[in-house]
Design a protein around this motif. Structure first.
Motif, PDB file in Angstrom:
ATOM      1  N   PHE A   1       0.838  -1.198   0.000  1.00  0.00           N
ATOM      2  CA  PHE A   1       0.000   0.000   0.000  1.00  0.00           C
ATOM      3  C   PHE A   1       0.875   1.251   0.000  1.00  0.00           C
ATOM      4  CE2 PHE A   1      -3.712  -2.241   2.477  1.00  0.00           C
ATOM      5  CZ  PHE A   1      -3.861  -3.134   1.429  1.00  0.00           C
TER       6      PHE A   1
ATOM      7  N   GLY B   1       3.756  -0.042  10.869  1.00  0.00           N
ATOM      8  CA  GLY B   1       2.613   0.201   9.984  1.00  0.00           C
ATOM      9  C   GLY B   1       2.742  -0.676   8.755  1.00  0.00           C
TER      10      GLY B   1
ATOM     11  N   GLY C   1       0.616  -2.768   7.059  1.00  0.00           N
ATOM     12  CA  GLY C   1      -0.435  -3.078   6.082  1.00  0.00           C
ATOM     13  C   GLY C   1      -0.684  -4.579   6.009  1.00  0.00           C
TER      14      GLY C   1
ATOM     15  N   THR D   1       0.472  -3.309  12.904  1.00  0.00           N
ATOM     16  CA  THR D   1      -0.568  -2.483  12.287  1.00  0.00           C
ATOM     17  C   THR D   1      -1.704  -2.327  13.285  1.00  0.00           C
ATOM     18  OG1 THR D   1      -2.325  -2.393  10.606  1.00  0.00           O
ATOM     19  CG2 THR D   1      -1.398  -4.553  11.021  1.00  0.00           C
TER      20      THR D   1
ATOM     21  N   GLN E   1      -6.141  -6.392   8.729  1.00  0.00           N
ATOM     22  CA  GLN E   1      -4.861  -6.457   8.002  1.00  0.00           C
ATOM     23  C   GLN E   1      -3.945  -7.527   8.600  1.00  0.00           C
ATOM     24  OE1 GLN E   1      -3.188  -2.448   7.904  1.00  0.00           O
ATOM     25  NE2 GLN E   1      -4.414  -1.942   6.102  1.00  0.00           N
TER      26      GLN E   1
ATOM     27  N   PHE F   1       1.317   1.964  16.965  1.00  0.00           N
ATOM     28  CA  PHE F   1       2.760   2.245  16.905  1.00  0.00           C
ATOM     29  C   PHE F   1       3.193   3.379  17.856  1.00  0.00           C
ATOM     30  CE2 PHE F   1       1.928   4.138  12.354  1.00  0.00           C
ATOM     31  CZ  PHE F   1       1.518   5.373  12.865  1.00  0.00           C
TER      32      PHE F   1
END
Ligand SMILES: C=C(CC[C@@H](C)[C@H]1CC[C@H]2C3=CC[C@H]4[C@H](C)[C@@H](O)CC[C@]4(C)[C@H]3CC[C@]12C)C(C)C
Ligand SMILES: C[S@@+](CC[C@H](N)C(=O)[O-])C[C@H]1O[C@@H](n2cnc3c(N)ncnc32)[C@H](O)[C@@H]1O
Length: 356
Positions: A93, A131, A133, A153, A158, A182
């Motif tokens: 992504f 992060g 995805g 994430t 996801q 995070f």
């Protein structure tokens, strides 16, 4: 029925069936040209509510200003769009400079492997993907470098998708996925030998909070690479078109507020990193990153019309059209940001946590 009427009716029926079949398959079964409107993450009857919930954040800017609310709003966004992204864009992504003679997926892979090379990742290391995805970059980086990668994430759906893909790729021993924020990661201090974030920390209300957390979990001497979404030196906050473009990018991508390019090193240094290198990877001679968005624009509007009809007929969840329209508007703003040069999604920063 005469022959012409028969042929027309039959074609309409076959065509209609083709589209409907394209709509009901799972994310993996569907072909890339089908209309990508499934929401594996949420019940069909919740799509409209979730989208309203998402838009409300932008109607009430004070909500976006509250850091504790941002993670919820980002999570709702990824519930809404994860399947759509996967269908047309794939498992990574993010954007990438287009490389002459290479497909978009090949160019994306090159952009991801560069992260591993910049960190100097090797098989003895445990690396953090901030992060992650559905894990496209994680799998590329694990295979390219041989390192062990742990992704985090905020979005539970996801995590499920990423774990499935890791298993299918035979990388589930080398790649782990954790659901969490995070800004407060469930990891020990100094537990990673490297970290990276690809187009993800732009979702943090304060960059300092996420960079400080990454700094905490890294061992001294480790490298951190990030691809950041920022406004460039060409952005002028007095120019109405510039402001509209940037606000359009924020609305369509769950961003609490885009930062200026110069904030990135400033924040990295503030939390204690040494900045080794900083570069906007979208600058020439790199091939433009937004060309593919423009190519898909027309076919996407055709899909939009089709989704409108199918939503009316009850074949797809109510609210689907609104989500798709939000993404289509985003395409326009992102491409405008690229053309005018006021925005880049690939401001790269390479940092080191100093030795004690
Ligand atoms: C890093 C982020 C996401 C960047 C890109 C991967 C996505 C930005 C806009 C997305 C898309 C726009 C239009 C969609 C289309 C309407 C739909 O039918 C199919 C998917 C799209 C093409 C979708 C694909 C991914 C993007 C290009 C952000 C969130 C920080
Ligand atoms: C645009 S996607 C990029 C994903 C991945 N880096 C890639 O390139 O394919 C942004 C990612 O950041 C994650 N994210 C956003 N805010 C987060 C938060 N507060 N905590 C953990 N993950 C977050 C999203 O869930 C999503 O997985």
């Amino acid at each position: 029925m005469d022959t012409i009427t028969f042929i027309c009716t039959a074609s309409l029926l076959v065509g209609g069936l083709y589209w409907v079949v394209g709509l009901v398959g799972s994310a993996e079964q569907k072909k890339r040209h089908a209309i990508d409107v499934s929401f594996g993450s949420i019940n069909g009857d919740k799509v409209k509510d979730k989208h309203n919930q998402y838009s409300t954040f932008f109607h009430r800017p004070e909500e976006i200003a509250k850091p504790e609310k941002v993670a919820d709003f980002v999570n709702v966004f990824y519930d809404l769009i994860t399947d759509m992204y996967e269908h047309l864009w794939g498992q990574s992504f993010h954007f990438e400079p287009s490389v002459p003679g290479k497909s978009r997926l090949e160019s994306a892979r090159i952009h991801e492997e560069m992260v591993a090379d910049l960190m100097g990742a090797n098989p003895s290391q445990k690396i953090l993907d901030v992060g992650c995805g559905v894990g496209g970059p994680m799998r590329a980086i694990a295979s390219h470098s041989g390192s062990h990668v742990v992704g985090i994430t905020i979005n539970e759906y996801q995590v499920t998708r990423a774990k499935t893909y890791n298993r299918k790729a035979g990388l589930d021993k080398q790649c782990e996925v954790v659901c969490g924020n995070f800004l407060q990661m469930p990891f020990e201090d100094e537990s990673f030998e490297g970290a990276y974030s690809i187009e993800a920390t732009c979702h943090a209300p304060k960059l300092e909070d996420v960079y400080r957390e990454i700094f905490r979990v890294l061992k001294p001497g480790s490298m951190y690479v990030s691809y950041e979404w920022v406004t460039t030196h060409l952005y002028n906050s007095e120019d109405r078109e510039h402001v509209e473009t940037i606000h359009g990018i924020e609305i369509g991508n769950a961003l609490p507020g885009l930062r200026k390019w110069s904030d990135i090193t400033e924040v990295a240094k503030k939390v204690g990193f040494e900045v080794v290198k900083e570069k906007d990877l979208s600058r020439p001679p790199a091939g433009v990153w937004w060309s593919r968005l423009q190519k898909t624009k027309f076919s996407n509007w055709k899909k939009r019309m089709m989704v409108m009809v199918l939503e009316k007929l009850g074949f797809v969840a109510k609210g689907t059209g609104e989500v798709q329209e939000m993404l289509l508007k985003t395409i326009h703003h992102l491409a405008r940001g690229g053309e005018t040069g006021i925005f880049t999604p690939m401001h790269m920063i390479l940092c080191r946590k100093p030795e004690k």
